[in-house]
Design an enzyme around this catalytic site. Structure first.
Site, PDB file in Angstrom:
ATOM      1  N   GLY A 359       0.829  -1.130  -0.082  1.00  0.00           N
ATOM      2  CA  GLY A 359       0.052   0.170  -0.085  1.00  0.00           C
ATOM      3  C   GLY A 359       0.805   1.321   0.035  1.00  0.00           C
ATOM      4  O   GLY A 359       1.996   1.028   0.543  1.00  0.00           O
ATOM      5  N   GLY A 361       0.658   5.796  -0.023  1.00  0.00           N
ATOM      6  CA  GLY A 361      -0.306   6.895   0.251  1.00  0.00           C
ATOM      7  C   GLY A 361       0.429   8.136   0.603  1.00  0.00           C
ATOM      8  O   GLY A 361       1.485   8.263   0.886  1.00  0.00           O
ATOM      9  N   GLY A 362      -0.385   9.178   0.926  1.00  0.00           N
ATOM     10  CA  GLY A 362       0.046  10.408   1.735  1.00  0.00           C
ATOM     11  C   GLY A 362       0.833  10.113   3.041  1.00  0.00           C
ATOM     12  O   GLY A 362       1.397  10.932   3.650  1.00  0.00           O
ATOM     13  N   GLY A 364       2.570   7.377   3.893  1.00  0.00           N
ATOM     14  CA  GLY A 364       3.670   6.541   3.935  1.00  0.00           C
ATOM     15  C   GLY A 364       3.605   5.110   2.806  1.00  0.00           C
ATOM     16  O   GLY A 364       2.617   5.194   2.003  1.00  0.00           O
ATOM     17  N   THR A 365       4.286   4.243   3.059  1.00  0.00           N
ATOM     18  CA  THR A 365       4.170   2.973   2.309  1.00  0.00           C
ATOM     19  C   THR A 365       4.303   1.756   3.307  1.00  0.00           C
ATOM     20  O   THR A 365       4.733   1.694   4.376  1.00  0.00           O
ATOM     21  CB  THR A 365       5.558   2.682   1.468  1.00  0.00           C
ATOM     22  OG1 THR A 365       5.864   4.133   0.833  1.00  0.00           O
ATOM     23  CG2 THR A 365       5.408   1.924   0.408  1.00  0.00           C
ATOM     24  N   VAL A 366       3.619   0.910   2.877  1.00  0.00           N
ATOM     25  CA  VAL A 366       3.240  -0.405   3.733  1.00  0.00           C
ATOM     26  C   VAL A 366       3.926  -1.749   2.910  1.00  0.00           C
ATOM     27  O   VAL A 366       3.524  -1.713   1.597  1.00  0.00           O
ATOM     28  CB  VAL A 366       2.104  -0.638   4.014  1.00  0.00           C
ATOM     29  CG1 VAL A 366       1.858  -2.052   4.721  1.00  0.00           C
ATOM     30  CG2 VAL A 366       1.090   0.222   4.539  1.00  0.00           C
ATOM     31  N   LYS A 380       5.086  -0.657   8.079  1.00  0.00           N
ATOM     32  CA  LYS A 380       4.670   0.869   7.483  1.00  0.00           C
ATOM     33  C   LYS A 380       5.946   1.467   7.852  1.00  0.00           C
ATOM     34  O   LYS A 380       6.497   1.855   8.880  1.00  0.00           O
ATOM     35  CB  LYS A 380       3.445   1.404   8.210  1.00  0.00           C
ATOM     36  CG  LYS A 380       2.691   2.099   7.123  1.00  0.00           C
ATOM     37  CD  LYS A 380       1.776   2.837   7.701  1.00  0.00           C
ATOM     38  CE  LYS A 380       1.903   4.386   7.613  1.00  0.00           C
ATOM     39  NZ  LYS A 380       0.755   5.191   8.193  1.00  0.00           N
ATOM     40  N   ASP A 477     -12.119   7.143  12.580  1.00  0.00           N
ATOM     41  CA  ASP A 477     -12.054   6.873  11.011  1.00  0.00           C
ATOM     42  C   ASP A 477     -12.592   5.733  10.701  1.00  0.00           C
ATOM     43  O   ASP A 477     -12.020   4.977   9.914  1.00  0.00           O
ATOM     44  CB  ASP A 477     -10.659   7.303  10.685  1.00  0.00           C
ATOM     45  CG  ASP A 477     -10.635   7.593   9.208  1.00  0.00           C
ATOM     46  OD1 ASP A 477     -11.727   8.036   8.611  1.00  0.00           O
ATOM     47  OD2 ASP A 477      -9.404   7.898   8.461  1.00  0.00           O
TER      48      ASP A 477
END
Ligand SMILES: *[C@@H]1O[C@H](CO)[C@@H](O)[C@H](O)[C@H]1NC(C)=O
Ligand SMILES: *[C@@H]1O[C@H](CO)[C@@H](O)[C@H](O)[C@H]1NC(C)=O
Ligand SMILES: *[C@@H]1O[C@H](CO)[C@@H](O)[C@H](O)[C@H]1NC(C)=O
Ligand SMILES: *[C@@H]1O[C@H](CO)[C@@H](O)[C@H](O)[C@H]1NC(C)=O
Ligand SMILES: *[C@@H]1O[C@H](CO)[C@@H](O)[C@H](O)[C@H]1NC(C)=O
Length: 680
Positions: A359, A361-362, A364-366, A380, A477
């Site tokens: 994954g 996104g804004g 970080g990266t997984v 992460k 969330d």
């Protein structure tokens, strides 16, 4: 012979490279090598004149500038005694009517380093141009310049700076504190069509190539060459003081500067390298090369040490020591969190191989990682932690490690040895709830019983967070992409603590950027007050999605202003909610239960927080419905299809290739949601 030569050259290149900086000093700023006597920071430079500031306003492209000079970027530094940097171009522009539009004469302050008289030329560009350089050289005022008048564009030629459209004059040695003046004879009136401006510049003559285009427009900065030298004494004087004499290598010699006071050092012929460093002049010969290779090894050992020190620093900066302290003091609440070594995680992720990315996104990266003990984890890499939030970050991890619930993604630990902390979670293989309810093309439609089970489990988690913690933990969330599913289609809630982690502004980002507006408590939007009831609202939206398989976040079916929630509510009020229920989940047996769930959802999304039920209550009702359903099965001797789903017979590897692309991206999003972390 040729291979030997090639190898020797290579060795030499390595050696020279290896000798150029002092140990423990940064060797580069951006792409510019910074050789001693220059250095980034006071401790790395010979004296104040040689301090380089590495301006990293843009962290991707740090730029070196001379300290105290307020000047433009350095292009390169040569140990021959020159330094190239940018300087401003003076310009004087006119409007068509002949009025001066703006005038921007360049001037320069004083610095120890003078403009190179041999390499630079004072240059003026224009067809109605009188350029003057006024300043002082060797403490004497002086003025010089050149003039260029022309009438026809066709008379100007590229590459020729000889008086037509472009003129040049030499500059004196030791030029300091100069001003550039630009004047025109009739305000460019006759030549305005092709030349509205006059320009004047001191420029590296090797670089400058006159182009007729300059008559229209010139860049604001150009490269110039400065001569640098050590100190204010000549060689004879400087050698007297052995502590301050800079040519310290045995194979170096001293030469007086030919532009101002001071001296420079050079390696004797047959040697190459940096004469300002002891052992810096490396001999050109196989034996010496071997010796130098040894030095390189030493240097690389030193670098390694430095690397270790850096890791330790990151560990400290990121709050690792605080956490370690707590673990050492056997703070029982926290000792299930492991502090991972970077090496361990590098091995687990094949050096953070791109192919392990699950994954992005804004936040970080997984990466999917396989630990040596056989456990599969999601790692992460979060964005850098604000130093001020260090303590908070640790507290957050503490909170996370306290949350122990079978339907919550387990937080395993973190690693602090990198600039941005790494967070390690249990790996959940079956994607997100969103994948399953919104991608029916690829994955069999979920049965009602599975949906009810997920709803009840998720409600259970929220009830647990709200009531068994003091102060209560608000997830804030809740949405289908944050509900992961394991092999048995059990829900694993991820991404909580969002509100605790981050500053007010980033809070907004946390919900807005992820496009979760569809799930956001309208009361919170108005008041900014976050309560447990905000989670109840979001959960209500998730229930509606479970019932309808429609997406709240991108509800495009209707005109603007319609959200999934108010569309659902209006159908509820008209008693026609069956219209939007997901096809195939309703049958004679479960219609009543489904209506009950729809009523729970309706209550959860009440506009006023106080009118919404408490999460405990919601969880209890859903659990009741689930128990009834299970009971019914038992008595009706099982509906095979439904059991299959409940047992989770649909294979889908979270990071594996068996998942179709569309689901893969959805999954990635789900994993981004895994930011329980303190990464922000
Ligand atoms: C330094 O000067 C020598 C001799 O003048 C020249 O051969 C060499 O290319 C110069 N090196 C640099 C980096 O300018
Ligand atoms: C400019 O040059 C062109 C071509 O050489 C010529 O035809 C024209 O007469 C010249 N104009 C002036 C004002 O000298
Ligand atoms: C002149 O050049 C600069 C960059 O070299 C550019 O930013 C600017 O827009 C140009 N102006 C005109 C009028 O062409
Ligand atoms: C070096 O400087 C000293 C003092 O300024 C002066 O007396 C001497 O002549 C200089 N030597 C050379 C070679 O210029
Ligand atoms: C020699 O240089 C050092 C360092 O710059 C300075 O502290 C010392 O006073 C100098 N000695 C003499 C005799 O000038």
């Amino acid at each position: 012979m040729i291979p030997i030569l090639a190898i020797s050259t290579l060795f030499l290149a390595i050696t020279v490279e290896c000798q150029v900086i002092r140990p423990d000093c940064q060797e580069k700023c951006g792409s510019v090598a910074i050789p001693y006597p220059f250095g980034i920071g006071k401790n790395c430079a010979l004296d104040d004149n040689f301090v380089i500031i590495c301006n990293d306003v843009d962290p991707d492209r740090p730029k070196p500038v001379l300290g105290g000079h307020g000047s433009l970027d350095i292009i390169d530094i040569s140990l021959n005694g020159t330094l190239r940097k940018y300087t401003y171009v003076a310009s004087d522009c006119y409007t068509r009517g002949g009025k001066s539009d703006h005038s921007n004469p360049a001037s320069s302050g004083l610095h120890k380093f003078f403009y190179s008289a041999t390499r630079n030329k004072f240059t003026a560009v224009g067809c109605d141009t009188d350029a003057r350089l006024t300043g002082s050289a060797r403490h004497q005022r002086y003025s010089s310049g050149c003039m260029s008048i022309c009438y026809n564009k066709s008379s100007v030629t590229d590459g020729s700076c000889s008086g037509i459209g472009c003129c040049q004059s030499s500059i004196p040695k030791q030029l300091s504190r100069f001003n550039v003046e630009l004047q025109s004879y009739d305000g460019h009136a006759q030549v305005w069509d092709f030349n509205p401006c006059s320009y004047a510049l001191i420029v590296d003559a090797n670089y400058f190539y006159f182009s007729t285009k300059f008559l229209q427009n010139m860049s604001h900065t150009v490269p110039t060459v400065l001569d640098w030298a050590i100190g204010y004494q000549n060689c004879t004087e400087a050698k007297k003081n052995t502590t301050s004499y800079a040519c310290i290598d045995h194979n170096s010699y001293c030469q007086d500067s030919d532009n101002g006071p001071g001296y420079r050092c050079f390696c004797r012929s047959g040697y190459k390298g940096n004469p300002y460093i002891n052992g810096g002049c490396a001999g050109i010969g196989i034996l010496l090369i071997l010796l130098a290779a040894g030095c390189c090894l030493l240097q690389s050992y030193r670098r390694k040490q430095m690397h270790i020190r850096r890791k330790e620093n990151f560990f400290k900066q990121n709050g690792g020591t605080i956490l370690q302290d707590r673990i050492d003091r056997s703070d029982s609440s926290i000792n299930t969190v492991k502090i991972f070594k970077i090496k361990e995680l590098e091995v687990a992720t094949d050096n953070f191989n791109e192919r392990r990315i699950c994954g992005e996104g804004g936040f970080g990266t997984v990466y999917k990682g396989h630990l040596s003990d056989g456990n599969v984890v999601a790692i992460k890499k979060s964005k850098a932690v604000d130093m001020r939030q260090k303590e908070q970050f640790i507290n957050e991890i503490k909170v996370l490690s306290q949350i122990k619930h079978q339907n919550v993604v387990r937080f395993l630990g973190c690693c602090f040895e990198t600039p941005e902390p790494l967070l390690v979670y249990e790996f959940i293989p079956n994607g997100t709830l969103s994948d399953h309810i919104h991608n029916n093309g690829n994955i069999p439609r979920m049965s009602w019983s599975t949906r009810l089970n997920i709803a009840a489990e998720t409600a259970g988690v929220l009830a647990y967070l709200h009531s068994e913690h003091s102060p209560p933990i608000i997830h804030r969330d809740i949405k289908p992409t944050n509900i992961l599913l394991d092999d048995n289609y059990s829900s694993k809630v991820s991404d909580f603590g969002c509100s605790r982690l981050i500053s007010k502004n980033e809070n907004e980002m946390c919900t807005m950027v992820r496009g979760t507006l569809g799930y956001l408590d309208p009361e919170y939007l108005q008041t900014g007050q976050l309560t447990e009831k905000s989670d109840v609202y979001s959960f209500g939206v998730v229930l509606i999605e479970l019932l309808t398989a429609l997406k709240a976040a991108s509800f495009e079916r209707f005109d603007e202003g319609w959200t999934l929630v108010n569309y659902f509510l209006s159908l509820m009020n008209d008693n026609s909610v069956l219209e939007i229920l997901d096809k195939g989940i309703v049958n004679e047996d479960n219609a009543k239960e489904i209506m009950e769930v729809a009523n729970i959802a309706k209550a959860c999304v009440a506009v006023k927080g106080e009118e919404r039920p408490r999460m405990n209550e919601v969880a209890r009702q859903l659990q009741g419905l689930l128990t009834m359903l299970k009971h019914k099965w038992a008595t009706e001797n099982l509906n095979m299809e439904e059991t299959e789903y409940l047992l989770g017979d649909v294979p889908a590897d979270h990071c594996g290739s068996s998942i179709p692309t569309s689901v893969y991206s959805g999954t990635a999003e789900g994993f981004m949601a895994l930011n329980i972390d303190g990464g922000r």
